[in-house]
Enzyme design. Structure first.
Site, mmCIF file in Angstrom:
data_model
loop_
_atom_site.group_PDB
_atom_site.id
_atom_site.type_symbol
_atom_site.label_atom_id
_atom_site.label_comp_id
_atom_site.label_asym_id
_atom_site.label_seq_id
_atom_site.Cartn_x
_atom_site.Cartn_y
_atom_site.Cartn_z
ATOM 1 N N ILE A 16 0.848 -1.205 0.000
ATOM 2 C CA ILE A 16 0.000 0.000 0.000
ATOM 3 C C ILE A 16 0.882 1.255 0.000
ATOM 4 O O ILE A 16 0.555 2.265 -0.626
ATOM 5 C CB ILE A 16 -0.982 0.000 1.196
ATOM 6 C CG1 ILE A 16 -1.763 -1.320 1.230
ATOM 7 C CG2 ILE A 16 -1.957 1.181 1.102
ATOM 8 C CD1 ILE A 16 -2.761 -1.446 2.374
ATOM 9 N N PHE A 84 2.337 3.137 7.699
ATOM 10 C CA PHE A 84 1.960 1.798 7.219
ATOM 11 C C PHE A 84 2.783 0.702 7.893
ATOM 12 O O PHE A 84 2.385 -0.458 7.882
ATOM 13 C CB PHE A 84 2.244 1.666 5.711
ATOM 14 C CG PHE A 84 1.394 2.528 4.825
ATOM 15 C CD1 PHE A 84 0.045 2.261 4.657
ATOM 16 C CD2 PHE A 84 1.950 3.592 4.112
ATOM 17 C CE1 PHE A 84 -0.729 3.041 3.811
ATOM 18 C CE2 PHE A 84 1.180 4.375 3.272
ATOM 19 C CZ PHE A 84 -0.166 4.100 3.119
ATOM 20 N N SER A 128 -7.973 -1.148 9.640
ATOM 21 C CA SER A 128 -8.494 -2.255 8.843
ATOM 22 C C SER A 128 -9.945 -2.553 9.197
ATOM 23 O O SER A 128 -10.376 -2.355 10.338
ATOM 24 C CB SER A 128 -7.636 -3.488 9.134
ATOM 25 O OG SER A 128 -8.263 -4.662 8.700
ATOM 26 N N TYR A 153 -3.085 -9.491 15.711
ATOM 27 C CA TYR A 153 -2.961 -8.507 14.623
ATOM 28 C C TYR A 153 -4.129 -7.516 14.663
ATOM 29 O O TYR A 153 -3.949 -6.296 14.655
ATOM 30 C CB TYR A 153 -2.907 -9.226 13.261
ATOM 31 C CG TYR A 153 -3.270 -8.320 12.107
ATOM 32 C CD1 TYR A 153 -2.349 -7.409 11.604
ATOM 33 C CD2 TYR A 153 -4.553 -8.350 11.546
ATOM 34 C CE1 TYR A 153 -2.702 -6.560 10.571
ATOM 35 C CE2 TYR A 153 -4.908 -7.504 10.519
ATOM 36 C CZ TYR A 153 -3.982 -6.614 10.028
ATOM 37 O OH TYR A 153 -4.335 -5.773 9.015
ATOM 38 N N LYS A 157 -4.533 -3.252 15.590
ATOM 39 C CA LYS A 157 -5.223 -2.199 14.821
ATOM 40 C C LYS A 157 -6.179 -1.434 15.743
ATOM 41 O O LYS A 157 -6.241 -0.208 15.716
ATOM 42 C CB LYS A 157 -5.981 -2.798 13.634
ATOM 43 C CG LYS A 157 -5.092 -3.346 12.532
ATOM 44 C CD LYS A 157 -4.293 -2.261 11.834
ATOM 45 C CE LYS A 157 -3.361 -2.787 10.767
ATOM 46 N NZ LYS A 157 -2.322 -1.845 10.354
ATOM 47 N N PHE A 182 -10.839 -2.054 3.515
ATOM 48 C CA PHE A 182 -11.481 -3.352 3.361
ATOM 49 C C PHE A 182 -10.444 -4.285 2.711
ATOM 50 O O PHE A 182 -9.365 -4.406 3.258
ATOM 51 C CB PHE A 182 -12.854 -3.180 2.701
ATOM 52 C CG PHE A 182 -13.808 -2.644 3.760
ATOM 53 C CD1 PHE A 182 -13.664 -1.355 4.274
ATOM 54 C CD2 PHE A 182 -14.745 -3.462 4.343
ATOM 55 C CE1 PHE A 182 -14.453 -0.899 5.343
ATOM 56 C CE2 PHE A 182 -15.549 -3.020 5.392
ATOM 57 C CZ PHE A 182 -15.399 -1.740 5.889
ATOM 58 N N ARG A 299 -11.970 -21.676 6.652
ATOM 59 C CA ARG A 299 -10.724 -21.290 7.330
ATOM 60 C C ARG A 299 -11.106 -20.707 8.690
ATOM 61 O O ARG A 299 -11.919 -19.781 8.752
ATOM 62 C CB ARG A 299 -9.997 -20.252 6.471
ATOM 63 C CG ARG A 299 -8.684 -19.774 7.056
ATOM 64 C CD ARG A 299 -7.913 -18.913 6.065
ATOM 65 N NE ARG A 299 -8.551 -17.623 5.790
ATOM 66 C CZ ARG A 299 -8.018 -16.661 5.026
ATOM 67 N NH1 ARG A 299 -6.839 -16.880 4.449
ATOM 68 N NH2 ARG A 299 -8.644 -15.536 4.823
ATOM 69 N N PRO A 300 -10.524 -21.230 9.764
ATOM 70 C CA PRO A 300 -10.898 -20.703 11.083
ATOM 71 C C PRO A 300 -10.666 -19.200 11.167
ATOM 72 O O PRO A 300 -9.644 -18.696 10.677
ATOM 73 C CB PRO A 300 -9.950 -21.440 12.048
ATOM 74 C CG PRO A 300 -9.437 -22.615 11.301
ATOM 75 C CD PRO A 300 -9.479 -22.268 9.840
HETATM 76 N N1 UFG Z 1 -9.859 -17.237 0.625
HETATM 77 C C1 UFG Z 1 -9.950 -18.462 0.011
HETATM 78 N N2 UFG Z 1 -8.787 -19.079 -0.358
HETATM 79 C C2 UFG Z 1 -7.557 -18.530 -0.109
HETATM 80 C C3 UFG Z 1 -7.483 -17.286 0.546
HETATM 81 C C4 UFG Z 1 -8.663 -16.674 0.905
HETATM 82 O O1 UFG Z 1 -11.033 -18.992 -0.224
HETATM 83 O O2 UFG Z 1 -6.561 -19.172 -0.454
HETATM 84 C C5 UFG Z 1 -11.104 -16.543 0.991
HETATM 85 C C6 UFG Z 1 -11.251 -16.299 2.477
HETATM 86 O O3 UFG Z 1 -11.848 -17.393 3.109
HETATM 87 C C7 UFG Z 1 -12.111 -15.049 2.482
HETATM 88 C C8 UFG Z 1 -11.706 -14.306 1.211
HETATM 89 O O4 UFG Z 1 -11.071 -15.271 0.388
HETATM 90 O O5 UFG Z 1 -13.442 -15.401 2.360
HETATM 91 C C9 UFG Z 1 -10.741 -13.183 1.466
HETATM 92 O O6 UFG Z 1 -9.641 -13.677 2.191
HETATM 93 P P1 UFG Z 1 -8.300 -12.825 2.382
HETATM 94 O O7 UFG Z 1 -7.359 -13.664 3.187
HETATM 95 O O8 UFG Z 1 -7.825 -12.317 1.078
HETATM 96 O O9 UFG Z 1 -8.811 -11.583 3.181
HETATM 97 P P2 UFG Z 1 -9.501 -11.507 4.614
HETATM 98 O O10 UFG Z 1 -10.824 -10.870 4.381
HETATM 99 O O11 UFG Z 1 -9.470 -12.771 5.352
HETATM 100 O O12 UFG Z 1 -8.428 -10.591 5.297
HETATM 101 C C10 UFG Z 1 -8.642 -9.281 5.448
HETATM 102 C C11 UFG Z 1 -7.312 -8.511 5.520
HETATM 103 C C12 UFG Z 1 -6.613 -8.791 6.826
HETATM 104 C C13 UFG Z 1 -7.584 -8.688 7.958
HETATM 105 C C14 UFG Z 1 -8.701 -9.653 7.749
HETATM 106 C C15 UFG Z 1 -9.611 -9.791 8.933
HETATM 107 O O13 UFG Z 1 -6.458 -8.895 4.467
HETATM 108 O O14 UFG Z 1 -5.600 -7.834 6.987
HETATM 109 O O15 UFG Z 1 -9.398 -9.200 6.609
HETATM 110 O O16 UFG Z 1 -10.923 -9.559 8.665
HETATM 111 F F1 UFG Z 1 -7.006 -8.965 9.140
#
Ligand code: UFG
Length: 343
Positions: A16, A84, A128, A153, A157, A182, A299-300
């Site tokens: 970013i 950042f 975040s 983490y 924030k 987001f 994913r937990p």
């Molecule tokens: N997902 C998959 N397969 C993958 C990776 C992700 O299906 O290999 C799905 C996840 O289950 C989720 C979506 O894709 O439904 C987005 O996942 P990301 O890991 O890309 O993003 P998150 O929403 O989990 O993470 C974001 C920010 C983090 C923050 C987190 C917590 O990237 O910094 O939200 O809400 F901490």
């Protein structure tokens, strides 16, 4: 702008940070980048220089190192910092909480303390959507109550937001804005900067592009039994250049003395919920390729759905997400191809 204003960007070699540095420079700001390169490459700063044609000053500095940080404040005159620099892996933070608390909080407190000591007023903090957790209402507004953090983490924030709020309240010359991002995705249209995760990516889009590039054999979709239209999670994927422009709007607001309160919060998203499967389909469509993916267990720790109410950012910052999901996913693939030398 009558005179150029200078902005210190900590973590400015990161994903970013680099995109934000470019947009700040494009808007007439002078930028100083510091980064300890713990999760980034110095070559990313060269990308910023190449895009902008400006020889951006860059110092390898760890914001936890107070003496080194002080030298930066003595050397450069700036009135705004965008902070950042932080660790950002949710899973790692569960395994090594102290690493996260000490790094993310100490570095932020050093920055705020130094701003106060050097009479530099404006602090922009990268927060975040994670602070909303499994939100009580959707879309989430800035007033939607934060939920207890589910990872160290996420807790850093929340705590950093609170530190900034309290410092703005206590110190007359300190102003703060927290931007709650987001899900940032995509890359600069030049493909000269983008996301460079080390090791196996945690986030969806880098995993998608690495699978398309043949680095990963198969993408796992984490669960299709959520209470959503197609059973996969809903997120608000925000283009990285649009996100970078939101920082410029926030810095403008601070620099022009337009803040209505000493501490303000803005959601930075598109306002559109997108499911994992929709994202994969769009990626395949715009890039004309097929992805190898399979549905696996949840994913937990994943929340079912979160997306932004963006009215405040739209109206108060005068900022709006512009690039479409398709354009953004095209840019993500262009960047991956460039990094991997794929024609
Ligand atoms: N997902 C998959 N397969 C993958 C990776 C992700 O299906 O290999 C799905 C996840 O289950 C989720 C979506 O894709 O439904 C987005 O996942 P990301 O890991 O890309 O993003 P998150 O929403 O989990 O993470 C974001 C920010 C983090 C923050 C987190 C917590 O990237 O910094 O939200 O809400 F901490």
């Amino acid at each position: 702008m009558e005179s150029k204003k200078r902005v210190l960007v900590s973590g400015g070699a990161g994903y970013i940070g680099t995109h934000t540095a470019v947009e700040l420079i494009n808007s007439g700001y002078e930028v100083v980048i510091i980064d300890n390169l713990s999760n980034s490459e110095a070559s990313a700063v060269d990308g910023v220089r190449q895009i902008t044609g400006v020889d951006v000053p860059f110092e390898i500095v760890d914001t936890c190192d107070k003496a080194a940080l002080k030298r930066v404040f003595e050397k450069y005159d700036f009135d705004t910092v965008i902070h950042f620099a932080a660790y950002k892996a949710v899973g790692e933070s569960m395994a090594e909480p102290l690493k996260y608390y000490s790094n993310n909080l100490e570095s932020f407190m050093n920055i705020v303390g130094m701003m106060k000591d050097f009479n530099r007023p404006n602090i922009l903090f990268s927060s975040s959507a994670t602070v909303y957790g499994e939100a009580e209402e959707l879309p989430v507004t800035e007033e939607t109550p934060r939920q207890p953090a589910t990872s160290p983490y996420g807790n850093t924030k929340q705590m950093a937001e609170d530190i900034l709020r309290d410092c703005c309240r206590a110190y007359p010359d300190i102003y703060g804005i927290a931007l709650r991002y987001f899900n940032p995705i995509g890359a600069h249209p030049s493909a000269l900067i983008g996301e460079l995760p080390r090791g196996v990516p945690n986030n969806l889009v880098p995993f998608v592009t690495q699978t398309a590039a043949g680095i990963r054999e198969c993408l796992s979709v984490f669960g299709n039994d959520y209470d959503t239209p197609d059973g996969t999670c809903l997120r608000d994927y925000i283009d990285i250049v649009d996100l970078a422009k939101a920082h410029v709007a926030a810095v403008d607001r601070m620099a022009e003395g337009k803040m209505e309160a000493k501490y303000e919060i803005f959601n930075i998203g598109t306002g559109n919920p997108v499911s994992v499967l929709e994202l994969l389909n769009t990626f395949e469509e715009v890039n004309g390729l097929k992805l190898n993916y399979k549905i696996v267990d949840r994913r937990p720790g994943d929340v079912t759905a979160v997306w932004a109410d963006t009215h405040k950012a739209n109206e108060v910052l005068g900022w709006k997400a512009e690039r479409t999901l398709g354009e953004t996913l095209k840019s993500a693939w262009e960047w991956e191809k460039r990094v991997r030398n794929i024609k």
